[in-house]
Design a protein around this motif. Structure first.
Motif, short mmCIF file in Angstrom:
data_model
loop_
_atom_site.label_atom_id
_atom_site.label_comp_id
_atom_site.label_asym_id
_atom_site.label_seq_id
_atom_site.Cartn_x
_atom_site.Cartn_y
_atom_site.Cartn_z
N GLY A 7 0.85 -1.06 -0.36
CA GLY A 7 -0.01 0.00 0.20
C GLY A 7 0.74 1.50 -0.29
N GLY A 8 -0.34 2.77 -0.35
CA GLY A 8 0.87 3.43 -0.19
C GLY A 8 1.21 4.44 0.48
N SER A 9 2.24 4.90 1.00
CA SER A 9 3.47 5.90 2.14
C SER A 9 2.04 6.01 3.43
N GLY A 10 2.65 5.66 4.78
CA GLY A 10 2.15 6.46 5.69
C GLY A 10 0.85 5.59 6.39
N LEU A 11 0.17 4.62 5.27
CA LEU A 11 -1.04 4.21 5.49
C LEU A 11 -1.31 3.07 6.61
N GLY A 12 0.32 2.99 7.71
CA GLY A 12 -0.36 2.02 8.20
C GLY A 12 0.36 0.27 8.70
N LYS A 13 1.39 0.38 7.12
CA LYS A 13 2.31 -0.53 7.04
C LYS A 13 2.95 -1.36 7.62
N THR A 14 3.80 -0.29 7.74
CA THR A 14 5.23 -0.48 9.38
C THR A 14 4.97 -0.51 10.80
N HIS A 15 3.33 -0.04 10.70
CA HIS A 15 2.74 0.06 12.23
C HIS A 15 2.51 -1.30 12.88
N LEU A 16 1.88 -1.68 11.07
CA LEU A 16 1.49 -3.78 11.57
C LEU A 16 2.93 -4.32 11.66
#
Length: 464
Positions: free
Chosen positions: A168-177
């Motif tokens: 997904g795009g930058s800043g959408l929560g991938k790293t959070h997960l």
């Protein structure tokens, strides 16, 4: 010397995160002191609220880039706020060293570093953000599948969805997960070795292993991992040797039923410069996407972020912020922090009037808001290529030029980051945008037709 280093630092982070993020988060920060003897950087924030926010979210940013620019192996970042600056006792090495004080205005976000967690309860190198947990992740229709899959794999490591690929795009929560997965495992397992690794760091580590003849140590490190969390896997594109090393590490971990999780800005098959066999393996398990949040999800995110910072945000303010920000979660956080910081500094309550004052920029009656959609519309008028064409993989000469002009205009006339531009046009990463911008700049030197066309586009952008 130090002022030049600081300028380089600002240039690097500005290109990575974009001017809007720079202005939103860190423009009030100052590089207070550099203690070259003890390798300590002192950063000055305007108040305690901003200081704590910087400490929680940007410590790694300063460490990664300042360590490299100051040519040191180890660096310590110390945050102080204006009220306590006078009471901070600096080391004696600062005496008669006024040249080390460098003013600063802005600093955005940067790539995170890796970690290895060896055993619960033991000391080690920790860079997992403890605030990034499943319970602090706001679920919505845009991210339900990715969230559910990430939570599920922590119950059956290496057996359920392996690998798990989230894009997904930058800043959408991938790293959070990714951090949430790590925190959940650390809370419930012992003797589990976890490595959270941005792919860019993997590349640098592999290069250093070859350079210093430590390939065996490099391989041994990855053999010992039980859970491998790889952020921004697209960063290994067009790096053949690195891909070869990664291919073998992946195979070994997969055969040993060790859990692997990837994030990317694109679907595996759409990552240019990636070997076909790697693209295939990335999609072996479950592929889940994260899309832009709905208005309801954005409001929930704003309320959650405010609660985590012990701030009360009226519903009308949350709805206003959500209606103003259409890109990603970081932009939502940025708008929220600007409002809270302004309210704190001016000692005013957070209300709709204050929010409008902070977020709404004065505009002349003759100037229109410039956004991606408006630029694409003008590109279509001048080049006869629409959004689907610009996002396609077609590289015909005329379409490539139209695409480069679109990227040039988006970078020049909007405040969006390079990552956001690349994601919007379905390109691999921000380097594509930088290349396009430079290509157009070069052509403008002797291409009168392009000059005329861009002048007309700029006039159209500035009119209603």
């Amino acid at each position: 010397m130090l002022s030049k280093i600081w300028e380089q630092f600002l240039t690097i982070v500005s290109q990575e995160a974009g001017s809007r993020v720079v202005e939103t988060w860190l423009k009030a920060v100052s590089f207070y002191q550099w203690d070259s003897q003890h390798k300590i950087v002192y950063l000055l924030a305007p108040n305690t609220f901003v200081k704590e926010w910087l400490k929680s979210n940007y410590t790694t940013l300063f460490e990664v880039h300042l360590k490299r620019l100051l040519h040191v192996d180890v660096i310590k970042i110390v945050f102080i706020d204006a009220p306590q600056a006078g009471s901070v006792v600096l080391p004696s090495s600062f005496e008669n060293n006024s040249s080390a004080i460098i003013p600063a205005h802005r600093l955005p976000e940067a790539p995170r570093t890796g970690l290895v967690k060896k055993k619960a309860g033991k000391s080690g190198r920790y860079h997992i953000n403890k605030n990034y947990r499943f319970e602090t992740f706001v679920k919505g229709p845009n991210n339900q599948m990715a969230y559910a899959a990430a939570q599920a794999i922590t119950q059956k490591l290496g057996k359920l969805y392996n690998p798990l690929f989230i894009y997904g795009g930058s800043g959408l929560g991938k790293t959070h997960l990714l951090h949430a997965i790590a925190n959940e495992i650390l809370d419930h397992y012992e003797k589990i070795e976890i490595l959270y690794q941005p792919a860019e760091r993997f590349v640098n580590e592999f290069i250093n292993a070859i350079r210093f003849d430590k390939v065996h140590a490099f391989q041994a490190k990855y053999k010992a991992i039980d859970v491998f969390l790889v952020d921004d896997i697209q960063s290994i594109s067009n790096k053949e040797q690195t891909q070869e090393a990664f291919f073998h590490i992946f195979n070994a971990m997969y055969d040993a039923h060790k859990q692997i999780v990837f994030t990317s800005d694109s679907y595996p098959a759409d990552i240019d410069g990636l070997a076909e066999r790697l693209q295939s393996r990335l999609a072996w398990g479950l592929v889940a996407d994260i899309q832009l949040p709905t208005i309801e999800t954005k409001i929930a995110i704003i309320k959650r972020k405010a609660d985590l910072n012990n701030q009360e945000i009226p519903d009308e303010v949350a709805a206003f912020i959500a209606s103003r920000v259409n890109s990603n979660i970081r932009e939502l956080e940025g708008a929220l922090i600007r409002i809270i910081a302004f309210a704190t500094l001016t000692k005013q309550p957070v209300c709709l009037e204050l929010a409008k004052k902070v977020l709404l920029r004065p505009q002349s009656t003759t100037q229109a808001v410039v956004d991606f959609e408006r630029i694409v519309s003008l590109i279509e008028n001048h080049y006869s290529y629409g959004l689907s064409d610009l996002r396609s993989r077609n590289r015909s000469k005329q379409l490539s030029l139209a695409r480069q002009v679109a990227m040039y205009c988006m970078k020049k006339f909007t405040t969006k980051s390079l990552h956001e531009i690349a994601f919007y046009l379905n390109r691999q990463d921000h380097s594509t945008v930088i290349h396009a911008f430079r290509q157009v700049e070069q052509r403008l030197k002797d291409d009168m037709l392009l000059n005329e066309k861009l002048s007309k586009i700029e006039q159209d952008l500035q009119s209603r």
